[in-house]
Write an enzyme that holds these catalytic residues in place. Structure first.
Site, short mmCIF file in Angstrom:
data_model
loop_
_atom_site.label_atom_id
_atom_site.label_comp_id
_atom_site.label_asym_id
_atom_site.label_seq_id
_atom_site.Cartn_x
_atom_site.Cartn_y
_atom_site.Cartn_z
N LYS A 119 1.12 -1.33 -0.32
CA LYS A 119 -0.25 -0.20 0.22
C LYS A 119 0.65 0.72 -0.22
CE LYS A 119 0.35 1.65 3.34
NZ LYS A 119 1.85 2.53 4.29
N TYR A 203 -4.05 3.81 6.17
CA TYR A 203 -4.75 2.66 6.50
C TYR A 203 -6.57 3.95 6.89
CZ TYR A 203 -0.95 0.88 7.30
OH TYR A 203 0.43 -0.38 6.76
P1 NAD Z 1 12.55 0.94 2.44
O1 NAD Z 1 13.16 2.68 2.08
O2 NAD Z 1 12.14 0.70 4.01
O3 NAD Z 1 12.52 0.40 1.27
C1 NAD Z 1 12.06 0.36 -0.23
C2 NAD Z 1 12.91 -0.66 -0.86
O4 NAD Z 1 13.21 -0.04 -2.35
C3 NAD Z 1 14.78 -0.47 -0.50
O5 NAD Z 1 15.05 -1.85 -0.38
C4 NAD Z 1 15.47 0.28 -1.52
O6 NAD Z 1 17.02 0.06 -1.85
C5 NAD Z 1 15.01 -0.16 -2.79
N1 NAD Z 1 14.71 0.68 -3.65
C6 NAD Z 1 14.23 0.39 -5.25
N2 NAD Z 1 14.83 1.91 -5.95
C7 NAD Z 1 15.07 2.39 -4.95
C8 NAD Z 1 15.22 3.82 -5.75
N3 NAD Z 1 15.15 4.20 -6.35
N4 NAD Z 1 14.60 4.86 -4.23
C9 NAD Z 1 14.15 4.15 -3.16
N5 NAD Z 1 14.63 2.88 -2.63
C10 NAD Z 1 14.64 2.48 -3.59
O7 NAD Z 1 11.13 0.99 2.50
P2 NAD Z 1 9.67 0.27 3.68
O8 NAD Z 1 9.58 1.10 4.59
O9 NAD Z 1 10.15 -1.47 3.29
O10 NAD Z 1 8.78 0.59 2.36
C11 NAD Z 1 8.56 0.43 1.02
C12 NAD Z 1 6.84 -0.45 0.52
O11 NAD Z 1 6.18 -1.10 1.78
C13 NAD Z 1 5.78 0.43 0.36
O12 NAD Z 1 5.23 1.43 -0.27
C14 NAD Z 1 5.01 1.22 1.86
O13 NAD Z 1 3.81 2.21 1.52
C15 NAD Z 1 5.34 -0.35 2.59
N6 NAD Z 1 4.98 -0.67 3.79
C16 NAD Z 1 3.99 -1.49 4.42
C17 NAD Z 1 3.63 -1.18 5.19
C18 NAD Z 1 2.69 -1.73 6.04
O14 NAD Z 1 2.36 -1.94 7.37
N7 NAD Z 1 1.66 -2.73 5.34
C19 NAD Z 1 5.02 -0.81 6.28
C20 NAD Z 1 5.70 -0.93 5.93
C21 NAD Z 1 5.86 -0.56 4.64
#
Ligand code: NAD
Length: 348
Positions: A119, A203
């Site tokens: 999401k 949410y």
């Molecule tokens: P994060 O920044 O920790 O991870 C993002 C990942 O994408 C990293 O591994 C990064 O290396 C990679 N990536 C690839 N290309 C990139 C770029 N151009 N710029 C930045 N990163 C790049 O983020 P996250 O917190 O893991 O979130 C990822 C997704 O998951 C989002 O859509 C977020 O909304 C979702 N999320 C959902 C929940 C949930 O409870 N459902 C919780 C946290 C995050």
């Protein structure tokens, strides 16, 4: 809880290779994939980690060691499409920044895989609709990372609301926000789909919709900024009001500077309150009559098992399909449209 189980009705729950556990590949090894999804895949009964897709080679050795992955299960963003040839992988789980969701969902469908996308599913409703169409064309299914549908406090709240335990629902109030520290991350950049509403406000939209059991017909929203430098690109705090066909109303808040995590549903003869409501950790809540006493569950494991059992056992999944994600994106588009027109009431 049978009444709560909804299938998205596309009827594409046919596996080309029947098996006991489905293989999931995680795309993007950031915080959520590393700290929540991959560990959850060690607790699932119906699916397991069978691949990773990463742009950071330095992460690979640790993942191979922790999850016993082999070289043929490791992909990068360039050779990702060759995942088509890997029969061990049934579902591709997109855990990338929001602006990359559409591209990787469509590429996964074109590789013949089912998709779970985090999401918010896309940057806007137009992209979300394209993703759904792409799944239909490929005859593959799309799910969104809406883990809370599988969480007992939320399931029970939905049940009480559906059964009219406290009469007709008149009012919802909810908020999800936290103080975002590091200003250099993608969540602070507009082009990446950053901002509080996209990240956590969604949410509250979800909770309002699934407790009230109706779809909003109009929204009015206002944005407030206290730090114009930090929040030069994205929203710091938005409050919005959603009007429902029954006449019920929802007042909602999201923020990247204030900590809030709750919802309150007010009906004619009683209420339900959850706080904290949206965390992966312990959720607490009570109604006019009782305190909820559900154990903490692994929401991510239940969510991925629920989707896998839909394919493996033909069990209906909860309301976590792409169509549900699209409804939220339409509301998010309307909230931003209202913000941009100084709180004008926007019909959805
Ligand atoms: P994060 O920044 O920790 O991870 C993002 C990942 O994408 C990293 O591994 C990064 O290396 C990679 N990536 C690839 N290309 C990139 C770029 N151009 N710029 C930045 N990163 C790049 O983020 P996250 O917190 O893991 O979130 C990822 C997704 O998951 C989002 O859509 C977020 O909304 C979702 N999320 C959902 C929940 C949930 O409870 N459902 C919780 C946290 C995050």
């Amino acid at each position: 809880m049978g009444a709560l189980t909804l299938s998205n009705g596309f009827g594409r729950n046919v596996l080309s290779n029947p098996k006991k556990k489905l293989g999931i590949a995680l795309v993007g090894l950031g915080n959520y994939a590393t700290r929540q999804l991959a560990p959850a895949l060690l607790e699932t009964n119906s699916c397991e980690l069978k691949g990773i897709v990463t742009g950071t080679p330095s992460k690979i050795a640790q993942w191979k060691k922790t999850y016993d992955l082999k070289d043929h299960q490791i992909y990068n963003y360039d050779n990702f499409d060759s995942i088509a040839k890997n029969d061990e992988i049934d579902i591709v789980y997109i855990v990338l920044p929001n602006n990359m969701h559409k591209e990787f969902t469509i590429r996964a469908f074109e590789a013949g895989k089912h998709v779970i996308c985090e999401k918010p599913m896309a940057m806007n409703a137009e992209e979300a609709a394209e993703m759904i169409l792409s799944g239909e064309k490929a005859n593959r299914e799309l799910f969104i990372g809406y883990r809370l549908h599988y969480e007992p406090h939320h399931r029970e709240s939905i049940r009480l609301c559906r059964e009219g335990a406290f009469g007709k629902i008149k009012f919802f109030e909810g908020g999800f926000g936290f103080r975002l520290g590091n200003p250099n991350q993608w969540r602070m950049k507009k082009a990446y789909g950053g901002g509080a509403l996209m990240d956590v406000g969604i949410y509250v939209i979800q909770a309002a919709r699934y407790t009230m059991g109706e779809e909003p017909i109009a929204v009015s929203a206002k944005e407030f900024k206290t730090d114009l430098v930090k929040f030069d690109e994205v929203d710091e705090l938005i409050t919005w009001q959603m009007e429902f066909p029954s006449g019920a109303v929802a007042n909602c808040t999201t923020s990247f500077s204030a900590s809030t995590n709750h919802f309150f549903v007010a009906a004619e003869k009683g209420f339900i309150r959850l706080s904290p409501a949206y965390t992966y950790g312990k959720i607490s809540g009570f109604t006019k009559d009782t305190t909820f006493e559900f154990n903490q569950v692994n929401q991510q494991a239940l969510h991925m098992d629920g989707i896998s059992d839909y394919f493996l056992k033909g069990q209906p999944h909860l309301n976590v399909g792409g169509d549900e994600g699209l409804r939220d994106m339409k509301i998010i588009d309307a909230i931003f449209a209202s913000v941009n027109q100084n709180g004008k009431r926007i019909l959805i």
